[in-house]
Structure formats: C-alpha cells, structure tokens
Enzyme design. Structure first.
Site, PDB file in Angstrom:
ATOM      1  N   ASN A 125       0.833  -1.189   0.000  1.00  0.00           N
ATOM      2  CA  ASN A 125       0.000   0.000   0.000  1.00  0.00           C
ATOM      3  C   ASN A 125       0.872   1.245   0.000  1.00  0.00           C
ATOM      4  O   ASN A 125       1.643   1.462   0.957  1.00  0.00           O
ATOM      5  CB  ASN A 125      -0.896  -0.005   1.251  1.00  0.00           C
ATOM      6  N   GLU A 126       0.785   1.997  -1.054  1.00  0.00           N
ATOM      7  CA  GLU A 126       1.273   3.378  -1.121  1.00  0.00           C
ATOM      8  C   GLU A 126       2.774   3.587  -0.924  1.00  0.00           C
ATOM      9  O   GLU A 126       3.193   4.691  -0.615  1.00  0.00           O
ATOM     10  CB  GLU A 126       0.527   4.262  -0.107  1.00  0.00           C
ATOM     11  N   ILE A 127       3.593   2.549  -1.078  1.00  0.00           N
ATOM     12  CA  ILE A 127       5.025   2.793  -0.860  1.00  0.00           C
ATOM     13  C   ILE A 127       5.667   3.593  -2.002  1.00  0.00           C
ATOM     14  O   ILE A 127       6.499   4.458  -1.744  1.00  0.00           O
ATOM     15  CB  ILE A 127       5.786   1.490  -0.556  1.00  0.00           C
ATOM     16  N   HIS A 140      -4.952   6.395  -5.917  1.00  0.00           N
ATOM     17  CA  HIS A 140      -5.551   6.788  -4.642  1.00  0.00           C
ATOM     18  C   HIS A 140      -5.780   8.293  -4.759  1.00  0.00           C
ATOM     19  O   HIS A 140      -4.837   9.028  -5.042  1.00  0.00           O
ATOM     20  CB  HIS A 140      -4.611   6.523  -3.470  1.00  0.00           C
TER      21      HIS A 140
END
Ligand code: BMA
Length: 830
Positions: free
Chosen positions: A421-423, A484
């Site tokens: 997630n979102e790295i 996102h």
C-alpha cells in the site's frame, strides 16, 4: 490424521518479570487476557489507551498444560503446528526450546515427537516485547512515515497498524493469535494441492491438480473427488506422474460470479493421498469456484486499461477497503466477519480490498467472500514506509509469501495479489542505495516470484497505487493503473474535484465522519462526549481530522443545533462526497473500471472514514452506498459550481443538469427515466420521462435539463430536481439534485406521518408520508438493535415510502412506533 488442539489446554500467562500466572485464552492476546483477568480496564474506553502503553514494553509468557494420548505418539512424526504467533516468540516444550519466531504472518510446523511424553506435557511460549525488538534491530532506519508513531516498526513482521494508525489505537500486543495444535502422521503427509482451472472453448472446465507432500511422493496415488451440493460430479485416481495435469473434467460447469453478475456455486474438492496398501496419507479439502479472473491491461484509446475480467466478462469493481475487524485480531471467527461482509454485499459491492497495513485475514473471511461473491484485492502486508532489504529480511518475506499464497490461491474470490500500500509515494526509486534495492527486491522479485511459482494464475500488481512504473501524477492515472485520490479530504480540495479526473481505477478515496451517538456512548460517558474533549479526541486519530470534518460540513450545511446534529451532518457530508466520487467513476465506465472507497469498517469505536461503525451501525454512507452502487443507476452530472466572489457574494456557473444511466447488471433490461423539477414549497415546474435501454457495461448520457431559466425565475435556493429510474413499477434508482449548497436551500419544515404493518414477528414495514419535501430523513429506533432496509432517504410531498425494519426479537408495531424518532436536514438547524 490425528490432531490434538491445544486451544483447550489449560493456559496461563504472566508478565515474564513477575511470578504470578493468570488464566489465559488461546487463541488470544495479552491485552484481552489482561482485560479478562481484570488487570486492566476496557482499552477502548475514554482515554484508557494512553495508560496501557506499558504492556508493549514487557515480555509475556504463555504456559499450557495438556495431556497427550498414547495413540498420537504411535505415529512416526508428531508436529507442533502454530498458525500464528504474534510475534517474537520462543517456543519451549517440556523445558526444551523448539523454535524461535519473528513473523506473525507465517504458520509454523515443527517436529516435536522426541520432546513429548505420554500424559502431561507443558508448552511455554515466551513473547519478547516487540518494542524492544524494534529498538534492538536498529541498523535499518526507514524514512519516517506519518502513521508510524514508533519509528521503525517495519523492522518486525507484525500487523503494522497495531503501532497506531490514523483510525486505530496503539496497542502493540503479543500472543498465540491463531490456532495451535499437535498433528501426527506416518510415512508421508499430503500438505496442499495446487488447483489450476482450464476453461475450454467447448464450455468444459478441467482441473489440474498438483499435490504437495511432506516427503517425496514415491509410491503414493491420489484420489480426487469434486462435489456440488453434496453430489459428486467428477472423480479420479491419479499417480505422481500425472501431478499438475488435467485430472478432473466438469462437462456442464456452473460458473462462479462476483455479486451482481450471477451465482456463487462452490464445489467441494477433496484430494486424498493413498499409499500402496490403500491407507490414507492425508487429505485436503477446498471449496472452489469455477471461474477465470484476469487483469486486462491492454492498450486502448486512453492508454492502458485496468479492468478485471471474470469468465471473460469485464466487471466494474465496486467496493470498499477492509481494515482489521478489531484492534485485537486474535481469535476472530466467522461471526466477527459476517456482519460487515454481508453488509458489503447488501450495499451492492462486489469487492473488498484487504489493505496492506493490517493482517492476512482468517479463513472465515475468505469463506464469506467466496460465498457472497466479493472479489478480494489482496495486498501483501506492507504499507506506507520503506522496508529493509537485507538477506535475513528477504528470507523472512519469502517464507511469508510462500505461506500465504499457498493458503489462499485456490479461493474463488482472490482476484489480485498486490505488493504493498502506497510505498511508491515515498519515492523508493530515488531513495538511498540500500532502500531502493530493498524495495526492488521485495516488490519486484520476492513477492511476484512467489505468486508466479505457487499460484501462477492470479495477477500480481506491485503496489496500490501503481502505474506500471514509478510515477503518480493524476494525469497519468487517467491513462493507466490504479489511483488513490486524496485531494478531497487530506488536501481539502472542493468535493467537485472528484469530477476533474478521468481515472482508470480508483482504489482509495474517502471522507471521515463521526460515529453515531450510540456508538460513542460505548466508550464515552455522555457528559464527556464533546467531540473536542479528551476522550473523543483520543478516538479521532487523524491529527487534522476534526478540523477537516468541520471544514467540509460548513461548506455544505448550516451550523448545527447540537452535537447530535453535527454528527448527523458529518455523516451526510461523508455520504455525499462518496456519492459524488463513485457516481463520477461509474459514469466514466468503461474508461474507469473500479471504485473502492476508503474504508468499510472500523477496528474500534472511532471517528473515521468507515461506512460501518464498530458496533455494526450503518452510517449514512453505507445506506448511500447501497444506492450509488446499485446495478442500474440514475445519476446527474451538474457542470459548473457555486463560488463566492469578493465580498462573499454567491455566484453560480450552473446552467444544466446532465442525466445519465449507468448499468452493470449481467443482462440488458428496459427502464423508464423520469425527472421532475420542483419548487421546495411543493409546486412542480416541469417533468419528463423517456424509455431507456440499459445495456451491461454502458454509461449513457440521455438528457440535458436546462435549469438556468428556472433558476433565474425562482431562485436556485428554491429548487430541486427529482430523478427516478423505474422498470415495471419498481424503482431501480432515485435521487434528488440540488442546484446550490444545501445550506442555502429554503427547506420547508415538516414531519412525516408513519404507519406500521407487521410482516412477521420480527419484521415490520414502516410507511412514511410527508406533506413537504424532506431531505435525508434519519429514522432511529432506539435500543431495539433493528436493521433498516433504508435510511437517510428523501421524502417527496405526499409520496409514500416504505422501509422494512428487521428486529432481533419479536416486537409489536406499537413498541416500534413508540421508539421511533425521525428527523431530516431541516431539523438540524431549524
Ligand atoms: C490511505 C490508506 C491508509 C490511511 C488512509 C486515510 O492512503 O492507505 O494508510 O488510513 O489513507 O488517511
């Protein structure tokens, strides 16, 4: 194969620095055991969290005594099987060390026969403080992440949000969090079966089966049986040489579909290993769905599509992000998952994203997703910060990926393995050498290799969001990959900004709201319930959360009379924001093929982005989700906006309302699209209706309603447009459209008349009729634990609306009516 569950052993636990043993539960964790032993207060209540941080600094010991039946010891191998230890554990059996662990996400299996004795045995699992471990392994220092209050919690493979998140408390716990047992076998043991489906052009589905055994499978044969609803549809014997080949063939397969696309038939597959004497050497049972799932990323007119094909059919993914169901995940069962997953399906969702800062969920979670037709976007458990990349860490990750992929690969609902997630948002590509290498190694080597080698079919996607390369501009999200979108909320952009971008797939976007007063009362005495007071602030984990809620509420609604009204408005605002986002993304279909909002559930009672409160109470958003995710949707795009000019004069650029239908049901249908333009004081100014054809996968703009002349004549504060999509007298979708912010509307005051009719002892239909237009009517039946088929709905003048109330116990209509309170938007400020 003989199994001895150790959950039923006599368990005790203690702070390792003390002598006093207290009763414990397995599976469980230290926090819940301390509560049960009355050593600490309810961790969720008030500001109790703050006083419980000492627990994370201690080492804890669990001791179980159990009796081993001699039969178990007559087998050649006896293994201690731990499905989950949280986290830095030393396991000792009858005084001898068996193993040390440091990964909560791996199941272990250790040979222990020589350490067991007939009769009484003792197991001790000692958990070192995770905080001490994090400090001791300080050679790796990640760049600080906002959700990592500890700094460096990524050095340990442990549920990351235990260290605190922007919706969750910091409870760094320890314990035997999943099943623990002894298993015995002789000669060999069937460990797993890899199932690969072949969907042939003549409609037949063949299954190739690759058994995986503890020892080389020499001399073993296998028997496979496939049943549907208890009836065998295929069976076969096969040998080692045929492993991985087509073994079973289903001529007339019933296909598994995501919710809304068809049924979810689940076949029972049982594979048994047999030795030369015909003796069973282990058996594996899987429930499988016959379907294909692919991630289509082929080139198209906008760039590269990002859509899921199920049985070849493109499916728009509608859903929400899933976080752990409880701050203490140890020992959760089907009951703990059922409520919220059923609610997801009830809200017309067909997917959930298991977010990467939590846990790999329990089998029961996946059973329910298979049964309900909820596709699972499965993150690996890495989130929001850079991780180490040294050999020891990589080996640990490899073990974890092997374990989880083998555990979940056969699931009908598993649609995607996603690395993290979102790295990429932290720019790992431009990080210092080691950090960059570590990122590449975990997400572009170890994880995809495990998925390829052990699953081989389910697609892998390195991160959410990801575009196929390191970049994350909104412009490129319109071309490829998933996005996102947090301009609304975190960056406080106007809600209309959802409509600025034509993303291909949106896997996160959200808006917070407060939980209902009933949920807040579970952790906060009413006199301390002020949302800006210490107890409530402790249940708002986003530092700017309260300001942002107030900001958005004030843009849309009038100053509320009471805190209850503020809570109600915060929920209406949240529902509105998600509606604007989702309806925009759905109108963009097929360019956009997924809308997964942040977030479905809560892990404790808190102000958050969830649509279902911790107590199970549906927020306004969840009712709205059922409407905006409906397969047949009528939706309006209102180009332009109202903005204040210098001097705070209101100016609007709105001239028209564009009416669309969006349809993602499986088969075409006919419907009627109606619109009516009303004055709020009850005069109908215009109306039209037309026949429309709803075609699967199509979003169609049917009509332009020129509202400007009416706005000029009547004033936009006095108008609303009612939209209805109906078919054979059934309303498929309905909503009201305003031409200004609701705070400026000249809403008439009024209350609905309510009649009740019992349908069964536990079900009552309530019919509401209002003399005037009422927006967002909230019905509350206090203390009855009722579930409502709809809520926060609009009532149109003199048009009856019926909702069904389902009650846990038989209830009279009189009791229900006596408990019923309704209010609508006008009551929040009038
Ligand atoms: C996201 C998530 C979570 C977080 C949420 C709200 O980006 O991935 O990390 O809780 O936003 O801030």
């Amino acid at each position: 194969m003989p199994v001895l569950s150790l959950s039923s052993a006599a368990w005790h636990f203690r702070d390792a620095a003390t002598q006093r043993w207290l009763p414990a539960t397995v599976p469980g964790c230290v926090h819940t055991d301390l509560v049960a032993a009355k050593k600490i207060p309810d961790p969720f209540f008030g500001t109790n969290e703050l006083g419980l941080q000492w627990i994370e600094e201690r080492d804890w010991e669990y001791r179980g005594t159990f009796s081993v039946p001699p039969a178990l010891l007559s087998d050649e191998v006896v293994e201690l099987v731990a499905d989950g230890l949280d986290t830095v554990a030393t396991v000792t059996l009858n005084g001898t060390e068996v193993a040390r662990t440091d990964n909560m996400f791996v199941g272990f299996r250790w040979p222990v026969k020589s350490r067991l004795r007939p009769g009484r045995n003792e197991i001790v699992v000692r958990f070192e403080s995770a905080m001490k471990y994090v400090r001791a392994n300080s050679s790796f220092t990640p760049p600080r992440e906002i959700n990592d209050p500890v700094g460096g919690c990524v050095r340990i493979r442990k549920q990351q949000c235990q260290f605190g998140w922007d919706w969750g408390p910091r409870f760094v716990t320890a314990g035997i969090w999943r099943d623990l047992r002894l298993e015995s076998w002789t000669a060999n043991r069937l460990e797993a079966v890899r199932v690969t489906q072949h969907h042939d052009s003549d409609g037949t589905v063949a299954l190739s089966l690759a058994p995986e055994t503890a020892r080389p499978a020499d001399g073993l044969t296998f028997h496979a049986s496939l049943k549907l609803a208890g009836k065998e549809v295929a069976q076969a014997y096969f040998g080692r040489a045929e492993a991985g080949q087509r073994i079973l063939s289903v001529k007339d397969p019933q296909r598994w579909w995501p919710a809304g696309q068809g049924a979810q038939p689940l076949y029972d597959l049982t594979v048994t290993a047999l030795d030369a004497a015909g003796q069973a050497r282990g058996s594996v049972h899987h429930r499988i769905g016959l379907r294909t799932i692919a991630l289509d990323r082929s080139a198209d007119q906008w760039g590269e599509c990002f859509r899921f094909l199920v049985n070849g059919r493109p499916v728009f993914l509608k859903g929400a992000n899933w976080i752990p169901a409880h701050s203490f995940v140890a020992g959760l069962t089907r009951r703990d998952y059922e409520r919220d997953l059923r609610a997801a399906a009830a809200a017309n969702m067909n997917c959930v994203r298991v977010w990467g800062g939590g846990i790999y969920e329990h089998e029961a979670f996946h059973d329910l997703c298979d049964e309900l037709g909820l596709l699972v976007w499965q993150d690996f458990m890495f989130s929001c910060t850079l991780y180490p990349g040294d050999e020891r860490f990589l080996a640990n990750v490899r073990r974890e990926a092997d374990y989880q992929v083998r555990r979940l690969r056969h699931r009908a609902s598993i649609a995607l393995w996603c690395g993290n997630n979102e790295i990429p948002g932290l720019n790992p590509e431009s990080a210092e050498g080691e950090l960059k290498k570590g990122y590449e190694a975990v997400f572009h080597e170890v994880l995809p290799q495990a998925v390829q080698a052990l699953d081989g079919v389910t697609p892998y996607w390195p991160s959410s969001p990801w575009r196929g390369r390191f970049e994350r501009s909104h412009e490129n999200g319109e071309k490829s990959g998933d996005t996102h979108f947090w301009d609304v909320w975190h960056a406080r952009h106007p809600v209309k900004d959802y409509e600025k971008w034509s993303f291909r797939f949106v896997s996160e976007f959200g808006m917070q709201s407060y939980a209902s007063p009933e949920t807040n009362a579970t952790f906060c005495p009413t006199h301390e319930g002020n949302v800006f007071g210490p107890a409530m602030e402790n249940h708002q984990k986003n530092r700017a959360g309260n300001q942002i809620i107030l900001d958005y509420v004030s843009r849309r609604y009038r100053f509320p009379r009471t805190q209850k009204d503020l809570i109600y408005l915060s929920q209406l605002n949240q529902a509105h924001c998600m509606q604007v986002g989702v309806e925009h993304y759905r109108r963009l279909m097929p360019r956009c093929m997924g809308a997964i909002y942040w977030q479905l559930n809560d892990c404790w009672p808190v102000a958050s982005w969830s649509s279902i409160e911790f107590t199970g109470h549906w927020k306004a958003l969840h009712f709205a989700a059922r409407r905006f995710f409906a397969p047949a949707l009528v939706t309006a795009h209102v180009p332009g906006d109202e903005k204040p000019t210098i001097g705070n004069y209101r100016e609007t650029t709105v001239d028209e309302v564009h009416l669309y239908t969006v349809f993602d049901g499986p088969a075409p249908r006919s419907a009627r699209l109606r619109w009516e333009l009303w004055r709020l004081d009850g005069r109908r100014l215009a109306a039209r209706s037309r026949a429309v054809k709803l075609v699967p996968g199509e979003s169609v703009r049917h009509e332009t309603v020129a509202v400007r002349p009416h706005m000029d004549k009547h004033g936009r504060d006095h108008l609303y447009v009612r939209l209805i999509l109906e078919s054979n007298g059934e309303t498929l979708s309905e909503q009201s459209v305003f031409l200004t912010s609701p705070r400026f509307l000249a809403l008439p005051a009024g209350a609905p008349r309510v009649t009740a009719k019992a349908v069964s002892p536990n079900e009552i239909d309530l019919t509401f009729v209002a003399p005037v237009f009422l927006h967002a009517v909230d019905c509350n039946v206090r203390g009855l634990h009722a579930s409502l088929s709809d809520n926060f709905f609009d009532l149109y003048p003199k048009v009856p609306r019926t909702i069904r109330v389902t009650l846990p116990r038989p209830t009279s209509t009189k009791t229900l009516l006596a408990r019923l309170r309704t209010h609508s938007l006008v009551d929040s400020f009038a």
